[in-house]
Scaffold this active site. Sequence first.
Site, mmCIF file in Angstrom:
data_model
loop_
_atom_site.group_PDB
_atom_site.id
_atom_site.type_symbol
_atom_site.label_atom_id
_atom_site.label_comp_id
_atom_site.label_asym_id
_atom_site.label_seq_id
_atom_site.Cartn_x
_atom_site.Cartn_y
_atom_site.Cartn_z
ATOM 1 N N ASP A 93 -15.895 -8.271 -6.259
ATOM 2 C CA ASP A 93 -14.414 -8.205 -6.045
ATOM 3 C C ASP A 93 -14.121 -7.939 -4.697
ATOM 4 O O ASP A 93 -14.724 -7.054 -4.144
ATOM 5 C CB ASP A 93 -13.948 -7.225 -6.825
ATOM 6 C CG ASP A 93 -12.455 -7.022 -7.094
ATOM 7 O OD1 ASP A 93 -11.915 -8.002 -6.907
ATOM 8 O OD2 ASP A 93 -11.872 -6.138 -7.359
ATOM 9 N N GLY A 190 -2.793 -1.492 -7.369
ATOM 10 C CA GLY A 190 -2.386 -0.196 -7.269
ATOM 11 C C GLY A 190 -1.443 -0.037 -8.827
ATOM 12 O O GLY A 190 -1.178 -0.848 -9.475
ATOM 13 N N GLY A 226 -4.310 -7.840 -8.954
ATOM 14 C CA GLY A 226 -3.131 -6.791 -9.077
ATOM 15 C C GLY A 226 -2.201 -6.967 -10.547
ATOM 16 O O GLY A 226 -1.199 -7.007 -10.318
HETATM 17 O O1 G3H Z 1 -8.562 -4.734 -5.852
HETATM 18 C C1 G3H Z 1 -9.045 -3.610 -5.755
HETATM 19 C C2 G3H Z 1 -9.777 -2.986 -6.993
HETATM 20 O O2 G3H Z 1 -8.746 -2.529 -7.893
HETATM 21 C C3 G3H Z 1 -10.851 -2.395 -6.506
HETATM 22 O O3 G3H Z 1 -10.577 -1.376 -5.953
HETATM 23 O O4 G3H Z 1 -11.556 -1.058 -3.581
HETATM 24 O O5 G3H Z 1 -10.824 1.098 -4.782
HETATM 25 O O6 G3H Z 1 -12.868 -0.186 -5.771
HETATM 26 P P1 G3H Z 1 -11.345 -0.352 -4.973
HETATM 27 P P1 13P Z 2 -4.863 -3.715 -10.317
HETATM 28 O O1 13P Z 2 -4.566 -2.503 -9.166
HETATM 29 O O2 13P Z 2 -3.432 -4.342 -10.576
HETATM 30 O O3 13P Z 2 -5.825 -3.274 -11.547
HETATM 31 O O4 13P Z 2 -5.568 -4.793 -9.548
HETATM 32 C C1 13P Z 2 -6.734 -5.026 -9.794
HETATM 33 C C2 13P Z 2 -7.645 -6.089 -8.970
HETATM 34 O O5 13P Z 2 -6.843 -7.103 -8.497
HETATM 35 C C3 13P Z 2 -8.897 -6.062 -8.685
HETATM 36 O O6 13P Z 2 -9.202 -6.947 -7.699
HETATM 37 ZN ZN ZN Z 3 -7.830 -7.577 -6.433
#
Ligand code: G3H
Ligand code: 13P
Ligand code: ZN
Length: 323
Positions: A93, A190, A226
């Site tokens: 991701d 977030g 998101g």
């Molecule tokens: O889009 C981001 C994901 O929620 C991952 O978040 O980089 O804090 O692990 P992180």
């Molecule tokens: P959320 O913060 O809405 O759960 O989004 C997660 C996301 O896009 C991970 O790549």
């Molecule tokens: Zn994301």
Amino acid sequence: MIHYKELGLVNTKDMFKKAMSGGYAIPAYNFNNLEQLQAIIMGCLESKSPVIIQVSKGARDYANQTLLRFLAQGAMEIVKASEHPIPVALHLDHGDSYELCVSCIESGFSSVMIDGSALSYEENVALTKKVVDFAHKYDVTVEGELGVLAGIEDEVSHEKSHYTDPDDVEDFIKRTGVDSLAISIGTSHGAYKFKLKPGEEVPPLRFDILEEIEKRIPDFPIVLHGSSSVLPEYVKIINNNGGDLEGAVGVPEDQLRKAAQSAVCKINIDSDGRLVVTAMIRKEMKDNPKNFDPRKYLGPAREELKKMIIQKNRTVLGSADRA
Ligand code: G3H
Ligand code: 13P
Ligand code: ZN
């Protein structure tokens, strides 16, 4: 090098094809630890849903890249031994460099995202193409991104969002060869997705932009980041048990359901899982002040997360009973 097929994983190609024609979306749940992964896998096995388990750069740093990969490998043994195995993709991701994508592909990931959305258009094209050229040699699928999502996470942070420009998408997918495209239509990362004044409603997602994009690149898999709904019941438990998440608000589930019926084939959910886990741990800690056995607060958190995942698959993604 270990190839993902040796682990029993799949890339996202077939999943997206079926999701596109079936009018549903594949859930992409982030994990950072054992309990989250258990909840995701058990929840998706129980609801018979294909799933993308995804790991961010931050997750790799937190949990150790080798350990995370073996956790995923262990989860695949459980899936393979189950009565009704489900397709599982292991996805990076928000990969932010060519080197990180290569490292994940070499350690068994079946799909990677290269997030060049903060770069200039031409730099994004060049970096994405470089990753695609490497990934496709191993039949690994690649997600690119056009447009910028607002929101603050540990590793992903932008103050302002810029919607995806439909004029760019056709050129981008042709020149890069990506397999799916993350777009910006009003979601954000977030737990504070919209700043609402009292009585104000969450603004609808920009379905007009999504439709325009679908016209330019028909049947091409679209990804929504998101996409947590920031479920009020868990925010309430957190706030009633010593937390302070005043003003937390997410994307309404009916909007995501509508998106899942379109060319949106992958919906990313991380914050909702974080909220469930935090809510249950806070509650358990408050209700049982004498407990010091982590299993007694992580266990209920894991169980509730599994329930939420089943519910999402059934009523939001529409991915239940599709595996
Ligand atoms: O889009 C981001 C994901 O929620 C991952 O978040 O980089 O804090 O692990 P992180
Ligand atoms: P959320 O913060 O809405 O759960 O989004 C997660 C996301 O896009 C991970 O790549
Ligand atoms: Zn994301």
